[in-house]
Structure formats: structure tokens, C-alpha cells
Design a protein around this motif. Structure first.
Motif, PDB file in Angstrom:
ATOM      1  N   ASN A  10      -4.800  -3.270 -10.423  1.00  0.00           N
ATOM      2  CA  ASN A  10      -3.931  -4.355  -9.977  1.00  0.00           C
ATOM      3  C   ASN A  10      -2.896  -3.747  -9.032  1.00  0.00           C
ATOM      4  O   ASN A  10      -1.806  -3.382  -9.454  1.00  0.00           O
ATOM      5  N   ILE A  11      -3.234  -3.648  -7.774  1.00  0.00           N
ATOM      6  CA  ILE A  11      -2.470  -2.838  -6.824  1.00  0.00           C
ATOM      7  C   ILE A  11      -1.439  -3.655  -6.071  1.00  0.00           C
ATOM      8  O   ILE A  11      -1.771  -4.686  -5.477  1.00  0.00           O
ATOM      9  N   LEU A  12      -0.221  -3.146  -6.092  1.00  0.00           N
ATOM     10  CA  LEU A  12       0.789  -3.699  -5.184  1.00  0.00           C
ATOM     11  C   LEU A  12       0.498  -3.098  -3.819  1.00  0.00           C
ATOM     12  O   LEU A  12       0.111  -1.940  -3.708  1.00  0.00           O
ATOM     13  N   ARG A  13       0.695  -3.880  -2.779  1.00  0.00           N
ATOM     14  CA  ARG A  13       0.366  -3.412  -1.442  1.00  0.00           C
ATOM     15  C   ARG A  13       1.310  -4.023  -0.421  1.00  0.00           C
ATOM     16  O   ARG A  13       1.952  -5.025  -0.680  1.00  0.00           O
ATOM     17  N   LEU A  15       9.870  -3.198  -3.739  1.00  0.00           N
ATOM     18  CA  LEU A  15       8.671  -3.163  -4.582  1.00  0.00           C
ATOM     19  C   LEU A  15       8.601  -1.859  -5.384  1.00  0.00           C
ATOM     20  O   LEU A  15       8.248  -1.872  -6.563  1.00  0.00           O
ATOM     21  N   MET A  16       8.924  -0.759  -4.736  1.00  0.00           N
ATOM     22  CA  MET A  16       8.873   0.532  -5.417  1.00  0.00           C
ATOM     23  C   MET A  16       9.899   0.605  -6.546  1.00  0.00           C
ATOM     24  O   MET A  16       9.572   1.018  -7.662  1.00  0.00           O
ATOM     25  N   LYS A  17      11.122   0.210  -6.250  1.00  0.00           N
ATOM     26  CA  LYS A  17      12.173   0.271  -7.263  1.00  0.00           C
ATOM     27  C   LYS A  17      11.904  -0.689  -8.416  1.00  0.00           C
ATOM     28  O   LYS A  17      12.029  -0.318  -9.580  1.00  0.00           O
ATOM     29  N   LYS A  18      11.534  -1.911  -8.096  1.00  0.00           N
ATOM     30  CA  LYS A  18      11.305  -2.933  -9.116  1.00  0.00           C
ATOM     31  C   LYS A  18      10.156  -2.557 -10.050  1.00  0.00           C
ATOM     32  O   LYS A  18      10.193  -2.841 -11.244  1.00  0.00           O
ATOM     33  N   ASN A  19       9.136  -1.903  -9.502  1.00  0.00           N
ATOM     34  CA  ASN A  19       7.935  -1.589 -10.281  1.00  0.00           C
ATOM     35  C   ASN A  19       7.831  -0.123 -10.698  1.00  0.00           C
ATOM     36  O   ASN A  19       6.811   0.293 -11.248  1.00  0.00           O
ATOM     37  N   HIS A  20       8.869   0.654 -10.402  1.00  0.00           N
ATOM     38  CA  HIS A  20       8.923   2.069 -10.795  1.00  0.00           C
ATOM     39  C   HIS A  20       7.702   2.843 -10.293  1.00  0.00           C
ATOM     40  O   HIS A  20       7.035   3.543 -11.054  1.00  0.00           O
ATOM     41  N   ILE A  21       7.410   2.679  -9.007  1.00  0.00           N
ATOM     42  CA  ILE A  21       6.298   3.383  -8.379  1.00  0.00           C
ATOM     43  C   ILE A  21       6.814   4.114  -7.150  1.00  0.00           C
ATOM     44  O   ILE A  21       7.907   3.835  -6.651  1.00  0.00           O
ATOM     45  N   ARG A  22       6.016   5.054  -6.655  1.00  0.00           N
ATOM     46  CA  ARG A  22       6.452   5.866  -5.521  1.00  0.00           C
ATOM     47  C   ARG A  22       5.526   5.786  -4.308  1.00  0.00           C
ATOM     48  O   ARG A  22       5.805   6.404  -3.294  1.00  0.00           O
ATOM     49  N   ASN A  25      -6.450  -7.081   5.842  1.00  0.00           N
ATOM     50  CA  ASN A  25      -7.776  -7.642   5.539  1.00  0.00           C
ATOM     51  C   ASN A  25      -8.549  -6.781   4.531  1.00  0.00           C
ATOM     52  O   ASN A  25      -9.725  -6.490   4.726  1.00  0.00           O
ATOM     53  N   GLU A  26      -7.867  -6.364   3.473  1.00  0.00           N
ATOM     54  CA  GLU A  26      -8.436  -5.549   2.394  1.00  0.00           C
ATOM     55  C   GLU A  26      -8.809  -4.126   2.805  1.00  0.00           C
ATOM     56  O   GLU A  26      -9.318  -3.362   2.001  1.00  0.00           O
ATOM     57  N   HIS A  27      -8.571  -3.756   4.060  1.00  0.00           N
ATOM     58  CA  HIS A  27      -8.863  -2.405   4.531  1.00  0.00           C
ATOM     59  C   HIS A  27      -7.568  -1.609   4.585  1.00  0.00           C
ATOM     60  O   HIS A  27      -6.574  -2.065   5.156  1.00  0.00           O
ATOM     61  N   ILE A  28      -7.597  -0.414   4.027  1.00  0.00           N
ATOM     62  CA  ILE A  28      -6.394   0.408   4.013  1.00  0.00           C
ATOM     63  C   ILE A  28      -6.140   0.974   5.405  1.00  0.00           C
ATOM     64  O   ILE A  28      -7.047   1.484   6.056  1.00  0.00           O
ATOM     65  N   VAL A  29      -4.914   0.816   5.874  1.00  0.00           N
ATOM     66  CA  VAL A  29      -4.533   1.321   7.195  1.00  0.00           C
ATOM     67  C   VAL A  29      -3.422   2.352   7.098  1.00  0.00           C
ATOM     68  O   VAL A  29      -3.058   2.971   8.091  1.00  0.00           O
ATOM     69  N   GLY A  30      -2.877   2.557   5.895  1.00  0.00           N
ATOM     70  CA  GLY A  30      -1.826   3.541   5.733  1.00  0.00           C
ATOM     71  C   GLY A  30      -1.328   3.606   4.306  1.00  0.00           C
ATOM     72  O   GLY A  30      -1.733   2.817   3.451  1.00  0.00           O
ATOM     73  N   MET A  31      -0.462   4.587   4.067  1.00  0.00           N
ATOM     74  CA  MET A  31       0.219   4.743   2.776  1.00  0.00           C
ATOM     75  C   MET A  31       1.678   5.024   3.085  1.00  0.00           C
ATOM     76  O   MET A  31       1.995   5.739   4.036  1.00  0.00           O
ATOM     77  N   ILE A  32       2.544   4.448   2.274  1.00  0.00           N
ATOM     78  CA  ILE A  32       3.969   4.715   2.422  1.00  0.00           C
ATOM     79  C   ILE A  32       4.494   5.152   1.056  1.00  0.00           C
ATOM     80  O   ILE A  32       4.103   4.602   0.029  1.00  0.00           O
ATOM     81  N   SER A  33       5.340   6.163   1.078  1.00  0.00           N
ATOM     82  CA  SER A  33       5.870   6.697  -0.169  1.00  0.00           C
ATOM     83  C   SER A  33       7.386   6.573  -0.190  1.00  0.00           C
ATOM     84  O   SER A  33       8.023   6.383   0.851  1.00  0.00           O
ATOM     85  N   LEU A  34       7.925   6.715  -1.367  1.00  0.00           N
ATOM     86  CA  LEU A  34       9.377   6.709  -1.495  1.00  0.00           C
ATOM     87  C   LEU A  34       9.973   7.857  -0.691  1.00  0.00           C
ATOM     88  O   LEU A  34      11.021   7.706  -0.067  1.00  0.00           O
TER      89      LEU A  34
END
Length: 142
Positions: A14-17, A30-37, A44-53
Motif C-alpha cells: 500500500n504505497i504512498l506516492r 506525507l513523510m512526516k505524517k506517515n513516519h517514512i523517509r 501513470n503507474e510508472h516510476i519516474v523517480g524517488m525522493i527522500s527526506l
């Protein structure tokens, strides 16, 4: 310990995106509220990047202020887009990779999260926390 199980057994499904049109403030919230980094950026369901804290911290001057950092942070976030800050060349795995495979990738490349992509679509995300939890839970079963 049975560590040759598929990563699909431990990944978050169940991925936040984010999308490219989201703001950096949305990403931080989103990161702070869900305690993720880490958040995948998807179009369109295709990954185009990643962002981190850490990506957000790198552009934020909030840590250099004493107390009034929210205004500075908001101003800095408005200066950049998700696309400018995210990692664009994203390494990923498939759900058929094993937990051991993923642990080795984390060690070799110093990753802390990897998106799981099947048939060119994002299906999950696995983090170092997921892998450590798996090994600890299975260590106690020996």
C-alpha cells in the motif's frame, strides 16, 4: 533461517506516492505524517523517480535557523519542483527477488529503499527497516 523468500513477502504494498505535479511541501508532509523517509514519484503507474527526506533536508535551510524554520523551509520548497529534487535514475527490483538479494543490494549500493516494479508498474517498496525486521523475526525462530 529461511531468507530466500521473495521480497513480495516483506514489501509494503500500500504505497504512498507522489506525482511530478506535487509540491515538496506535500512530500515532506506525507513523510512526516506517515513516519517514512522515501517516496516514489509515479506517472501513470510508472516510476519516474524517488525522493527522500535527505533530499529535502539537502535543500532546506530550516536546520540552520532557530525556531522560525517553517517560513524559510516553505520558501525554499517553492523554489524547486519534485522533479528537480528527486533521484531520476532509480534502481529497482522485482517482487521475485529474494530478501537476501535485497540485503546485498542495500550493502553494495548504500540504498535505504528500493521500489518493487513488476511489468513496468510500481507494486511495492522495500526498505532497510523491512529487511532488518525480517532477519530479526526469523533469527528468533532458529
Amino acid at each position: 533461517m529461511k531468507n530466500d523468500i521473495s521480497v513480495s513477502q516483506i514489501m509494503t504494498k500500500n504505497i504512498l506516492r507522489l506525482s511530478l505535479s506535487d509540491s515538496l511541501s506535500t512530500a515532506e508532509s506525507l513523510m512526516k505524517k506517515n513516519h517514512i523517509r522515501h517516496l516514489p514519484v509515479v506517472e501513470n503507474e510508472h516510476i519516474v523517480g524517488m525522493i527522500s527526506l535527505n533530499d529535502l533536508l539537502r535543500i532546506s535551510f530550516a536546520d540552520a535557523t532557530d525556531g522560525g524554520g517553517d517560513d524559510v523551509e516553505a520558501t525554499v520548497y517553492e523554489m524547486f519542483t519534485v522533479e528537480q529534487v528527486m533521484t531520476q535514475k532509480v534502481e529497482y527490483i522485482t517482487s521475485s527477488h529474494t530478501v537476501t538479494d535485497v540485503a546485498k543490494l542495500f550493502l553494495e549500493h548504500e540504498f535505504h529503499a528500493l521500489p518493487v516494479v513488476d511489468d513496468d508498474c510500481l507494486t511495492g517498496i522495500v526498505t532497510t527497516t523491512d529487511v532488518i525486521r525480517f532477519f530479526l523475526e526469523n533469527k528468533s525462530k532458529e
